[in-house]
Write an enzyme that holds these catalytic residues in place. Structure first.
Site, short mmCIF file in Angstrom:
data_model
loop_
_atom_site.label_atom_id
_atom_site.label_comp_id
_atom_site.label_asym_id
_atom_site.label_seq_id
_atom_site.Cartn_x
_atom_site.Cartn_y
_atom_site.Cartn_z
N SER A 64 0.84 -1.19 0.00
CA SER A 64 0.00 0.00 0.00
C SER A 64 0.88 1.25 0.00
O SER A 64 2.08 1.18 0.25
CB SER A 64 -0.91 0.01 1.23
OG SER A 64 -1.86 -1.03 1.17
N ALA A 65 0.28 2.38 -0.27
CA ALA A 65 1.01 3.65 -0.28
C ALA A 65 1.52 3.96 1.13
O ALA A 65 0.87 3.63 2.12
CB ALA A 65 0.10 4.78 -0.77
#
Length: 356
Positions: A64-65
């Site tokens: 994920s970011a």
């Protein structure tokens, strides 16, 4: 999902950006993020993208970011000694950071749908323990990963103090997730495009708070066996540490405390991450003049250009003063262990068989 902060040149630069944007707000979370280099969890050839605030996916491998992981770590309110369950543990990046906060007496479990990703996570975990300088600076709760669908966890499974789910949870499965949580615990998961923090305040009472708008792939529905029912998945056992392991933990802790006291007595400050100077992009203002009936853009220095030139001169001056190359950081804990009057086999055990 991501792109909320500027891209960094390296891991420390990325963390500086996340702090500046208020995604990282506590010292404990900052230390964990700085200790684990996000780039180490990327495949070779893709590391250039590691320090951008963007999600990354290659086959079944997914990260994920950074802004998402920051919010998750802050929302979990982690403390040493807690139990943690990562639903969709992926590469193990988040679980490893969590392990630095939980310490040796916590519980750190992960369940991941894809067996190849679990193998990847185990390889990255082994590399961290064997090679990372950060390993000797923290007391670590090593993650244990199992393969399975998190919607098939056995009904007699133990509950956890903290839970994170890294896939979109449908409303139908919200109560299923809540049951895995102890009273007083915190669950963080995406529901209906909102990263949500849920606190279990009583046996049947909950408090929810939306943290951030997100977009996650939904949980994969479990497949059924020949009996028409999904097989249950067992989570790792909550094993009690043996005396040999406890002795290693306390010997390392004692030596680490001795090193810290020694450094304080000598007036040697603990090393802090270097402050970084932001690179400033020199901007120009264009004006247009007529030349032979054509509009020709003419760049003019903006009023800030002179200030930027001064900044550049200061940076060059600072660079010129730093003539001595930076020495590689010493692993003082390892040095202390290797000087102990013990057999080499015991020294190797105390260093977790690390070679540096």
């Amino acid at each position: 999902m991501g792109g909320a902060v500027s891209a960094g040149e390296d891991n420390d630069d990325l963390i500086d950006n996340l702090k500046e944007a208020q995604y990282i707000r506590t010292e404990r979370v900052e230390q964990a993020f700085r200790a684990i280099d996000r780039g180490d969890y990327y495949l070779e050839g893709y590391r250039d993208s590691a320090y951008k605030d963007l999600a990354w996916k290659h086959g079944n491998i997914h990260l994920s970011a950074p802004c998402i992981y920051s919010e998750v770590m802050e929302a979990l309110k982690l403390q040493p000694g807690l139990s943690f369950l990562n639903l969709g543990s992926g590469t193990g990046y988040l679980s490893t950071m969590v392990g630095l906060i939980l310490g040796p007496f916590g519980i750190n479990h992960g369940i991941e749908l894809h067996s190849d990703v679990v193998e990847y996570a185990k390889e990255k975990l082994e590399s961290f323990i064997k090679n990372s300088d950060s390993f000797d600076k923290f007391e670590f709760c090593e993650p244990a990963f199992v393969v399975g669908n998190c919607l098939q966890i056995a009904s007699d499974s133990h509950q956890y103090d903290r839970i994170y789910c890294g896939a979109g949870v449908q409303k139908d499965h919200e109560n299923y997730m809540k049951i895995l949580l102890k009273v007083g615990g915190i669950l963080v998961m995406p529901i209906e495009d909102q990263l949500t923090q849920i606190m279990r305040t009583g046996q049947n009472t909950w408090e929810s708070k939306n943290i951030l708008a997100v977009s996650f792939a939904p949980l994969v529905q479990p497949s059924k066996n020949d009996n028409g029912k999904p097989d249950s998945v067992g989570l790792p056992p909550c094993a009690v540490r043996n005396l040999q392991d406890l002795a290693r933990i306390y010997i390392r802790r004692t030596l680490r405390n001795f090193i810290n006291d020694e450094m304080q007595a000598k007036g040697i400050p603990q090393r802090a991450p270097p402050k970084r100077k932001r690179k400033r992009v020199k901007q120009r203002i264009n004006t247009y003049v007529f030349v032979s009936n054509q509009l020709i853009p003419q760049p003019l220095d903006s009023e800030e250009d002179e200030k930027m030139e001064e900044d550049k001169e200061e940076e060059e001056k600072d660079h010129g003063e730093a003539t001595k190359p930076e020495e590689p950081p010493q692993n003082l804990l390892r040095e202390k262990i290797m000087k102990l009057p013990l057999p080499e086999s015991l020294k190797a055990y105390l260093t977790y068989f690390r070679e540096k």
